[in-house]
Design a protein around this motif. Sequence first.
Motif, PDB file in Angstrom:
ATOM      1  N   ILE A   1      53.373  -2.546 -53.781  1.00 35.91           N
ATOM      2  CA  ILE A   1      53.272  -2.910 -52.367  1.00 35.91           C
ATOM      3  C   ILE A   1      54.659  -2.870 -51.760  1.00 35.91           C
ATOM      4  O   ILE A   1      55.608  -3.416 -52.334  1.00 35.91           O
ATOM      5  CB  ILE A   1      52.676  -4.327 -52.200  1.00 35.91           C
ATOM      6  N   ASN A   2      54.791  -2.220 -50.605  1.00 32.41           N
ATOM      7  CA  ASN A   2      56.086  -2.195 -49.931  1.00 32.41           C
ATOM      8  C   ASN A   2      56.093  -3.204 -48.783  1.00 32.41           C
ATOM      9  O   ASN A   2      55.042  -3.705 -48.363  1.00 32.41           O
ATOM     10  CB  ASN A   2      56.431  -0.784 -49.438  1.00 32.41           C
TER      11      ASN A   2
ATOM     12  N   ASN B   1      51.761  -5.084 -42.101  1.00 32.26           N
ATOM     13  CA  ASN B   1      50.458  -4.625 -41.618  1.00 32.26           C
ATOM     14  C   ASN B   1      49.382  -5.684 -41.831  1.00 32.26           C
ATOM     15  O   ASN B   1      48.502  -5.876 -40.986  1.00 32.26           O
ATOM     16  CB  ASN B   1      50.057  -3.331 -42.333  1.00 32.26           C
ATOM     17  N   LEU B   2      49.461  -6.386 -42.954  1.00 28.62           N
ATOM     18  CA  LEU B   2      48.503  -7.445 -43.232  1.00 28.62           C
ATOM     19  C   LEU B   2      48.674  -8.602 -42.255  1.00 28.62           C
ATOM     20  O   LEU B   2      47.693  -9.135 -41.707  1.00 28.62           O
ATOM     21  CB  LEU B   2      48.663  -7.937 -44.670  1.00 28.62           C
ATOM     22  N   LEU B   3      49.916  -9.004 -42.004  1.00 33.02           N
ATOM     23  CA  LEU B   3      50.169 -10.087 -41.057  1.00 33.02           C
ATOM     24  C   LEU B   3      49.682  -9.716 -39.666  1.00 33.02           C
ATOM     25  O   LEU B   3      49.137 -10.554 -38.933  1.00 33.02           O
ATOM     26  CB  LEU B   3      51.663 -10.424 -41.034  1.00 33.02           C
ATOM     27  N   CYS B   4      49.873  -8.451 -39.312  1.00 29.20           N
ATOM     28  CA  CYS B   4      49.370  -7.975 -38.015  1.00 29.20           C
ATOM     29  C   CYS B   4      47.841  -8.068 -37.975  1.00 29.20           C
ATOM     30  O   CYS B   4      47.257  -8.486 -36.970  1.00 29.20           O
ATOM     31  CB  CYS B   4      49.809  -6.539 -37.770  1.00 29.20           C
ATOM     32  N   GLY B   5      47.195  -7.672 -39.086  1.00 30.75           N
ATOM     33  CA  GLY B   5      45.740  -7.730 -39.157  1.00 30.75           C
ATOM     34  C   GLY B   5      45.209  -9.142 -39.112  1.00 30.75           C
ATOM     35  O   GLY B   5      44.077  -9.381 -38.659  1.00 30.75           O
ATOM     36  N   LEU B   6      46.016 -10.105 -39.549  1.00 28.13           N
ATOM     37  CA  LEU B   6      45.631 -11.511 -39.508  1.00 28.13           C
ATOM     38  C   LEU B   6      45.966 -12.161 -38.173  1.00 28.13           C
ATOM     39  O   LEU B   6      45.851 -13.373 -38.016  1.00 28.13           O
ATOM     40  CB  LEU B   6      46.331 -12.274 -40.641  1.00 28.13           C
ATOM     41  N   ASN B   7      46.416 -11.336 -37.208  1.00 30.13           N
ATOM     42  CA  ASN B   7      46.715 -11.772 -35.840  1.00 30.13           C
ATOM     43  C   ASN B   7      47.929 -12.690 -35.744  1.00 30.13           C
ATOM     44  O   ASN B   7      48.009 -13.542 -34.846  1.00 30.13           O
ATOM     45  CB  ASN B   7      45.497 -12.447 -35.192  1.00 30.13           C
TER      46      ASN B   7
ATOM     47  N   ASN C   1      47.282  -3.293 -50.768  1.00 27.95           N
ATOM     48  CA  ASN C   1      47.193  -2.643 -52.081  1.00 27.95           C
ATOM     49  C   ASN C   1      47.336  -3.664 -53.214  1.00 27.95           C
ATOM     50  O   ASN C   1      48.273  -3.634 -54.001  1.00 27.95           O
ATOM     51  CB  ASN C   1      48.277  -1.570 -52.202  1.00 27.95           C
ATOM     52  N   TYR C   2      46.349  -4.556 -53.292  1.00 28.65           N
ATOM     53  CA  TYR C   2      46.382  -5.663 -54.249  1.00 28.65           C
ATOM     54  C   TYR C   2      45.545  -5.324 -55.479  1.00 28.65           C
ATOM     55  O   TYR C   2      44.550  -4.595 -55.367  1.00 28.65           O
ATOM     56  CB  TYR C   2      45.830  -6.923 -53.579  1.00 28.65           C
TER      57      TYR C   2
ATOM     58  N   ARG D   1      31.366  -3.114 -47.347  1.00 22.81           N
ATOM     59  CA  ARG D   1      32.794  -3.434 -47.359  1.00 22.81           C
ATOM     60  C   ARG D   1      33.509  -2.357 -48.168  1.00 22.81           C
ATOM     61  O   ARG D   1      33.088  -2.028 -49.282  1.00 22.81           O
ATOM     62  CB  ARG D   1      33.042  -4.814 -47.987  1.00 22.81           C
ATOM     63  N   GLU D   2      34.599  -1.809 -47.615  1.00 17.40           N
ATOM     64  CA  GLU D   2      35.351  -0.750 -48.292  1.00 17.40           C
ATOM     65  C   GLU D   2      36.812  -1.155 -48.465  1.00 17.40           C
ATOM     66  O   GLU D   2      37.394  -1.834 -47.607  1.00 17.40           O
ATOM     67  CB  GLU D   2      35.274   0.563 -47.507  1.00 17.40           C
ATOM     68  N   PHE D   3      37.385  -0.735 -49.580  1.00 18.23           N
ATOM     69  CA  PHE D   3      38.781  -1.013 -49.896  1.00 18.23           C
ATOM     70  C   PHE D   3      39.448   0.279 -50.364  1.00 18.23           C
ATOM     71  O   PHE D   3      38.845   1.072 -51.089  1.00 18.23           O
ATOM     72  CB  PHE D   3      38.892  -2.048 -51.022  1.00 18.23           C
ATOM     73  N   LYS D   4      40.697   0.457 -49.966  1.00 14.93           N
ATOM     74  CA  LYS D   4      41.476   1.598 -50.431  1.00 14.93           C
ATOM     75  C   LYS D   4      42.629   1.085 -51.287  1.00 14.93           C
ATOM     76  O   LYS D   4      43.309   0.121 -50.915  1.00 14.93           O
ATOM     77  CB  LYS D   4      42.025   2.413 -49.263  1.00 14.93           C
ATOM     78  N   ARG D   5      42.841   1.724 -52.432  1.00 12.52           N
ATOM     79  CA  ARG D   5      43.916   1.337 -53.323  1.00 12.52           C
ATOM     80  C   ARG D   5      44.679   2.571 -53.789  1.00 12.52           C
ATOM     81  O   ARG D   5      44.107   3.666 -53.919  1.00 12.52           O
ATOM     82  CB  ARG D   5      43.377   0.589 -54.557  1.00 12.52           C
TER      83      ARG D   5
END
Length: 683
Positions: A533-534, A540-546, A571-572, A591-595
């Motif tokens: 994870i970079n 991006n995650l923090l943005c997605g969590l508003n 990418n967990y 539900r879909e996840f990309k890794r």
Amino acid sequence: MSHETYIVHMDLSAMPTVFSSHHNWFSATLESITTTSTTVTSSKLVYSYTNAINGFTALLSPSELEFIKNTPGYLYAIKDTTVELDTTHSIQFLGLSSKAGAWPVGSYGKDVIIGVVDTGIWPESESFNDVGMSSVPSKWKGECEDGFQFNSSLCNKKLIGARYFNKGLLSNHPNLTLSMNSARDTDGHGTHTSSTATGGCVKGASYFGYGTGTAIGVAPHARVAMYKAVWEEGPGLRTLHNGTPWVLTVAASTIDREFTGMLTLGNGVSVMGLTLYPENSSLSQVLMSFVGACHKDFDSKEVYRKIVVCFDSNNTLLDQYYNVEGRNVSGAIFITNSTDVELFMQSSYPVLFVDLDSGNTVMDYLKKVNNGKAKASMKFHGTRLGTKPAPRVASYSSRGPSNSCPVVLKPDITAPGSLILAAWPDSLSPAVYIKNDLGTGFKKLYSKFNILSGTSMSCPHASGVAALLKTAHPNWTPSAIRSAMMTTSDIQDNTFKPIQDIGDYNNPSTPLAMGSGHVAPNRALNPGLIYDINPQDYVNLLCGLNYTKIQIQAITRSSNVNCSNPSLDINYPSFIAYFQINNTSTNKVIREFKRTVTYVGVGRSMFMAKVTTVGGLNVSVSPEKLSFRSMNEKKSYKLRIEGSYTMEDEVVYGYLSWMDSKRKFVVRSPIVATSLPMTGLTF
């Protein structure tokens, strides 16, 4: 003539210049026995040493030993004896060995600096002795801060940093008087955790006779820097609930060791119970008195100087324990299946906690003996290894999902956290016992080691493992190290069955309790694939969590915040899917996840996906095969979970495993699907 193994200490300065190495010198010394003796010798060089000691191990007869004593450079010799088990037995339970695996490959954590934010440190503890350690690495930029009863000279090549932070506390409570305004530990917690992670070897350690042996940390050659930021006069411990996606969140579990005492009934039958009663005493042929529900009022005269037998039938152990403590009894037997026995084992009066099966043995004896004639003896300070099943997730260990970041499955992993023995300030009393006939006076006992339980104990185990991996793979990022630990963890106990959850009546533990599984340091060295994870991924995650840009700037310490690609999928090495239902839901929810995984093996390799059942959900992976040609090559895949809006179970789980064609690697990730809400969680 009998021969025995001896460890011989030699003075390297006495080595003649004709020898090119210490090994050649030691070999020649042993060979000289043959040339000067009229009898056939069987002396044999076993090991030669220049790190921990200077010398060698050899098989010698008494006459050969006497010859060695008269050779140049001889210092002294000791007979090789059976090595005592590590007091911090969790080290062995983790599979760490000097012969192979994470310890030698990871150089025992050499020159890795472990920073600990805790209650401070007791620098005089032998666990922080720097004998044999090299100079402090030039990369170290920290400091050792003077303070009350703490001089900077107390730091050394092991304890390289010590600072204390209390200005925020004092600003909120300006009239507060600090009992120890320095990095010195007056609580014991920080000393315990830091020595668990990186404590050096200390022989003869024990907690009042329990677990006697050698204490050692997970990364014994690592350095420690203590930052005292938790104070007895400020916020209490265990107030921080950690679901932060960029840190490792560790659950607590048991190891295969129990601290025990023995109850011998008057008929000669013995049963074992759990205890950590500290006083060095035993009870012999004392009258017994059955009370039953000891949380209720009973006649103190009937139990005076007797062994009380209590039955915990309604989860009233807390009330029973303290009610009996206030009576003048010789001891107590609590028959219980409570999951909270650990909280009472360090008792102030002689106590044994026995399970229901052993309790039946006690009750059968009491029924067969005339009233008032039953007797028993109690002995303490027992340590039993190899107990099964282990590990089990502790009842007090916090469960996921996380309130702060529910889209990331937490905890990440579990590690030894129950009844862990580690260093302790010798000015603090870790135990008391009742000392007078009235049952009201308490005497303090002191020890350089203490036994504690909690996620505070499991975290330093994981930190020590991370230090070993960092030494072995200096270019790995923190997320790569976390990934290696998670995807190689154990999901079975030492009976080869699913790890149990004590807090859930010993049912199989879910990933919400144990994360990916129990940490396995040796396998984590070579995981095959890692999920890296970079920093931008976290943004991006923090943005997605508003989170607002200002909030993100406070976290990242950067004014350049890019929220052009917000995402709740990071990418967990694990997956958690929420199936919230509303009136507009269709029959199916997807539900879909990309890794993206990075290959860290050698040569070409093909990995194939295998998914276990996840409740009644349909889980698929695309593509099902990943082919790699060289190290550090990256490949991506998608995981899809399809379910009905009428999901019956609150939580279901399974696993995705990527296995290479040679079955050298099994890269496993937990999958959790839940109908719990994403917000307003109360875990």
